[in-house]
Write a protein that holds these residues in place. Structure first.
Motif, PDB file in Angstrom:
ATOM      1  N   THR A 237       0.845  -1.188   0.000  1.00  0.00           N
ATOM      2  CA  THR A 237       0.000   0.000   0.000  1.00  0.00           C
ATOM      3  C   THR A 237       0.882   1.241   0.000  1.00  0.00           C
ATOM      4  O   THR A 237       2.006   1.218   0.500  1.00  0.00           O
ATOM      5  CB  THR A 237      -0.946   0.063   1.223  1.00  0.00           C
ATOM      6  OG1 THR A 237      -0.153   0.073   2.410  1.00  0.00           O
ATOM      7  CG2 THR A 237      -1.901  -1.103   1.245  1.00  0.00           C
ATOM      8  N   GLY A 238       0.359   2.300  -0.552  1.00  0.00           N
ATOM      9  CA  GLY A 238       1.062   3.574  -0.568  1.00  0.00           C
ATOM     10  C   GLY A 238       0.075   4.714  -0.390  1.00  0.00           C
ATOM     11  O   GLY A 238      -1.085   4.601  -0.773  1.00  0.00           O
ATOM     12  N   GLU A 239       0.545   5.789   0.225  1.00  0.00           N
ATOM     13  CA  GLU A 239      -0.303   6.950   0.476  1.00  0.00           C
ATOM     14  C   GLU A 239       0.399   8.219   0.025  1.00  0.00           C
ATOM     15  O   GLU A 239       1.624   8.331   0.098  1.00  0.00           O
ATOM     16  CB  GLU A 239      -0.635   7.089   1.966  1.00  0.00           C
ATOM     17  CG  GLU A 239      -1.490   5.999   2.519  1.00  0.00           C
ATOM     18  CD  GLU A 239      -1.931   6.263   3.952  1.00  0.00           C
ATOM     19  OE1 GLU A 239      -1.585   7.331   4.495  1.00  0.00           O
ATOM     20  OE2 GLU A 239      -2.611   5.411   4.506  1.00  0.00           O
ATOM     21  N   ALA A 240      -0.389   9.178  -0.429  1.00  0.00           N
ATOM     22  CA  ALA A 240       0.101  10.517  -0.770  1.00  0.00           C
ATOM     23  C   ALA A 240      -0.960  11.518  -0.342  1.00  0.00           C
ATOM     24  O   ALA A 240      -2.140  11.301  -0.570  1.00  0.00           O
ATOM     25  CB  ALA A 240       0.374  10.626  -2.261  1.00  0.00           C
ATOM     26  N   SER A 241      -0.536  12.605   0.300  1.00  0.00           N
ATOM     27  CA  SER A 241      -1.477  13.583   0.849  1.00  0.00           C
ATOM     28  C   SER A 241      -1.229  14.976   0.295  1.00  0.00           C
ATOM     29  O   SER A 241      -0.113  15.318  -0.086  1.00  0.00           O
ATOM     30  CB  SER A 241      -1.360  13.641   2.370  1.00  0.00           C
ATOM     31  OG  SER A 241      -1.692  12.407   2.937  1.00  0.00           O
TER      32      SER A 241
ATOM     33  N   GLN B 217       2.056   9.414  -7.222  1.00  0.00           N
ATOM     34  CA  GLN B 217       2.894   9.651  -6.049  1.00  0.00           C
ATOM     35  C   GLN B 217       2.617   8.613  -4.970  1.00  0.00           C
ATOM     36  O   GLN B 217       3.530   8.126  -4.312  1.00  0.00           O
ATOM     37  CB  GLN B 217       2.672  11.059  -5.493  1.00  0.00           C
ATOM     38  CG  GLN B 217       3.601  11.412  -4.358  1.00  0.00           C
ATOM     39  CD  GLN B 217       5.054  11.455  -4.783  1.00  0.00           C
ATOM     40  OE1 GLN B 217       5.384  11.934  -5.863  1.00  0.00           O
ATOM     41  NE2 GLN B 217       5.933  10.932  -3.951  1.00  0.00           N
ATOM     42  N   ALA B 218       1.348   8.239  -4.777  1.00  0.00           N
ATOM     43  CA  ALA B 218       1.011   7.218  -3.785  1.00  0.00           C
ATOM     44  C   ALA B 218       1.617   5.880  -4.172  1.00  0.00           C
ATOM     45  O   ALA B 218       2.154   5.155  -3.315  1.00  0.00           O
ATOM     46  CB  ALA B 218      -0.507   7.098  -3.647  1.00  0.00           C
ATOM     47  N   ALA B 219       1.560   5.520  -5.464  1.00  0.00           N
ATOM     48  CA  ALA B 219       2.161   4.268  -5.918  1.00  0.00           C
ATOM     49  C   ALA B 219       3.671   4.297  -5.745  1.00  0.00           C
ATOM     50  O   ALA B 219       4.279   3.307  -5.316  1.00  0.00           O
ATOM     51  CB  ALA B 219       1.798   4.014  -7.377  1.00  0.00           C
ATOM     52  N   LYS B 220       4.293   5.424  -6.037  1.00  0.00           N
ATOM     53  CA  LYS B 220       5.741   5.575  -5.860  1.00  0.00           C
ATOM     54  C   LYS B 220       6.119   5.444  -4.384  1.00  0.00           C
ATOM     55  O   LYS B 220       7.097   4.779  -4.051  1.00  0.00           O
ATOM     56  CB  LYS B 220       6.178   6.936  -6.409  1.00  0.00           C
ATOM     57  CG  LYS B 220       7.649   7.185  -6.375  1.00  0.00           C
ATOM     58  CD  LYS B 220       7.961   8.539  -6.991  1.00  0.00           C
ATOM     59  CE  LYS B 220       9.426   8.872  -6.893  1.00  0.00           C
ATOM     60  NZ  LYS B 220       9.715  10.209  -7.438  1.00  0.00           N
ATOM     61  N   ASN B 221       5.333   6.068  -3.500  1.00  0.00           N
ATOM     62  CA  ASN B 221       5.612   5.989  -2.061  1.00  0.00           C
ATOM     63  C   ASN B 221       5.495   4.566  -1.530  1.00  0.00           C
ATOM     64  O   ASN B 221       6.169   4.199  -0.572  1.00  0.00           O
ATOM     65  CB  ASN B 221       4.675   6.905  -1.285  1.00  0.00           C
ATOM     66  CG  ASN B 221       4.958   8.371  -1.530  1.00  0.00           C
ATOM     67  OD1 ASN B 221       5.996   8.738  -2.075  1.00  0.00           O
ATOM     68  ND2 ASN B 221       4.023   9.224  -1.160  1.00  0.00           N
ATOM     69  N   GLY B 222       4.630   3.747  -2.141  1.00  0.00           N
ATOM     70  CA  GLY B 222       4.448   2.369  -1.691  1.00  0.00           C
ATOM     71  C   GLY B 222       5.253   1.356  -2.477  1.00  0.00           C
ATOM     72  O   GLY B 222       5.184   0.157  -2.205  1.00  0.00           O
ATOM     73  N   GLY B 223       6.016   1.794  -3.476  1.00  0.00           N
ATOM     74  CA  GLY B 223       6.795   0.878  -4.298  1.00  0.00           C
ATOM     75  C   GLY B 223       5.911  -0.019  -5.155  1.00  0.00           C
ATOM     76  O   GLY B 223       6.224  -1.176  -5.387  1.00  0.00           O
ATOM     77  N   ILE B 224       4.812   0.540  -5.651  1.00  0.00           N
ATOM     78  CA  ILE B 224       3.831  -0.218  -6.418  1.00  0.00           C
ATOM     79  C   ILE B 224       4.002   0.084  -7.901  1.00  0.00           C
ATOM     80  O   ILE B 224       4.076   1.243  -8.302  1.00  0.00           O
ATOM     81  CB  ILE B 224       2.402   0.145  -5.958  1.00  0.00           C
ATOM     82  CG1 ILE B 224       2.221  -0.223  -4.495  1.00  0.00           C
ATOM     83  CG2 ILE B 224       1.360  -0.542  -6.819  1.00  0.00           C
ATOM     84  CD1 ILE B 224       0.943   0.298  -3.881  1.00  0.00           C
TER      85      ILE B 224
ATOM     86  N   THR C 233      -6.156  -1.132  -6.335  1.00  0.00           N
ATOM     87  CA  THR C 233      -7.285  -0.362  -5.824  1.00  0.00           C
ATOM     88  C   THR C 233      -6.833   1.048  -5.478  1.00  0.00           C
ATOM     89  O   THR C 233      -5.674   1.276  -5.142  1.00  0.00           O
ATOM     90  CB  THR C 233      -7.905  -0.993  -4.561  1.00  0.00           C
ATOM     91  OG1 THR C 233      -6.933  -1.017  -3.524  1.00  0.00           O
ATOM     92  CG2 THR C 233      -8.412  -2.399  -4.830  1.00  0.00           C
ATOM     93  N   VAL C 234      -7.769   1.977  -5.565  1.00  0.00           N
ATOM     94  CA  VAL C 234      -7.502   3.374  -5.232  1.00  0.00           C
ATOM     95  C   VAL C 234      -8.636   3.877  -4.356  1.00  0.00           C
ATOM     96  O   VAL C 234      -9.805   3.731  -4.701  1.00  0.00           O
ATOM     97  CB  VAL C 234      -7.399   4.262  -6.499  1.00  0.00           C
ATOM     98  CG1 VAL C 234      -7.129   5.709  -6.108  1.00  0.00           C
ATOM     99  CG2 VAL C 234      -6.334   3.750  -7.438  1.00  0.00           C
ATOM    100  N   ASP C 235      -8.294   4.448  -3.204  1.00  0.00           N
ATOM    101  CA  ASP C 235      -9.263   5.078  -2.317  1.00  0.00           C
ATOM    102  C   ASP C 235      -8.812   6.508  -2.058  1.00  0.00           C
ATOM    103  O   ASP C 235      -7.613   6.802  -2.056  1.00  0.00           O
ATOM    104  CB  ASP C 235      -9.369   4.352  -0.979  1.00  0.00           C
ATOM    105  CG  ASP C 235      -9.956   2.971  -1.097  1.00  0.00           C
ATOM    106  OD1 ASP C 235     -10.867   2.791  -1.916  1.00  0.00           O
ATOM    107  OD2 ASP C 235      -9.502   2.072  -0.375  1.00  0.00           O
TER     108      ASP C 235
ATOM    109  N   THR D 186      -6.062  12.493   1.054  1.00  0.00           N
ATOM    110  CA  THR D 186      -5.063  11.438   0.979  1.00  0.00           C
ATOM    111  C   THR D 186      -5.512  10.385  -0.018  1.00  0.00           C
ATOM    112  O   THR D 186      -6.608   9.876   0.085  1.00  0.00           O
ATOM    113  CB  THR D 186      -4.833  10.795   2.357  1.00  0.00           C
ATOM    114  OG1 THR D 186      -4.472  11.808   3.295  1.00  0.00           O
ATOM    115  CG2 THR D 186      -3.738   9.747   2.305  1.00  0.00           C
ATOM    116  N   THR D 187      -4.646  10.062  -0.975  1.00  0.00           N
ATOM    117  CA  THR D 187      -4.893   9.003  -1.940  1.00  0.00           C
ATOM    118  C   THR D 187      -4.193   7.748  -1.429  1.00  0.00           C
ATOM    119  O   THR D 187      -2.994   7.778  -1.140  1.00  0.00           O
ATOM    120  CB  THR D 187      -4.355   9.370  -3.323  1.00  0.00           C
ATOM    121  OG1 THR D 187      -4.948  10.599  -3.726  1.00  0.00           O
ATOM    122  CG2 THR D 187      -4.670   8.300  -4.338  1.00  0.00           C
ATOM    123  N   VAL D 188      -4.950   6.649  -1.292  1.00  0.00           N
ATOM    124  CA  VAL D 188      -4.412   5.382  -0.801  1.00  0.00           C
ATOM    125  C   VAL D 188      -4.540   4.365  -1.923  1.00  0.00           C
ATOM    126  O   VAL D 188      -5.639   4.123  -2.422  1.00  0.00           O
ATOM    127  CB  VAL D 188      -5.183   4.895   0.447  1.00  0.00           C
ATOM    128  CG1 VAL D 188      -4.593   3.607   0.966  1.00  0.00           C
ATOM    129  CG2 VAL D 188      -5.189   5.960   1.524  1.00  0.00           C
TER     130      VAL D 188
END
Length: 95
Positions: free
Chosen positions: A37-41, A58-65, A70-72, A89-91
């Protein structure tokens, strides 16, 4: 009259103290929940962005995805009696 003013004061105080949060799923990903999982705010005052990068990339980059499943989107309204701001926040989850 005094009881009505007191009740109004309590209600207004509760609104200033409380914070709200909501989470919404976003369509368009594969739909399979991954192990990572990755998050960006990003912070906003009303509709004006302040700072941060809250996008899916950015959220995918932060989580190494590399493959997003899925995107929330979570919106937090922290308690602030002076400045009405929110944190979006994008998760993401995936592989």
């Amino acid at each position: 009259m005094k009881k009505g003013l007191f009740a109004l004061a309590v209600l207004v105080s509760a609104l200033f103290i409380a914070s709200c949060s909501s989470v919404d799923p976003i369509a368009g990903a594969t739909g399979t929940v991954g192990k990572k999982t990755g998050e960006a705010s990003q912070k906003f005052i009303l509709i004006f962005p302040l700072k941060g990068e809250g996008g899916i990339m950015q959220a995918a980059k932060n989580g190494g995805i590399t493959k997003v499943g899925t995107v929330d989107v979570r919106v937090d309204w922290p308690a602030s009696p002076i400045i009405p701001y929110k944190i979006v926040t994008t998760v993401v989850s995936g592989e």
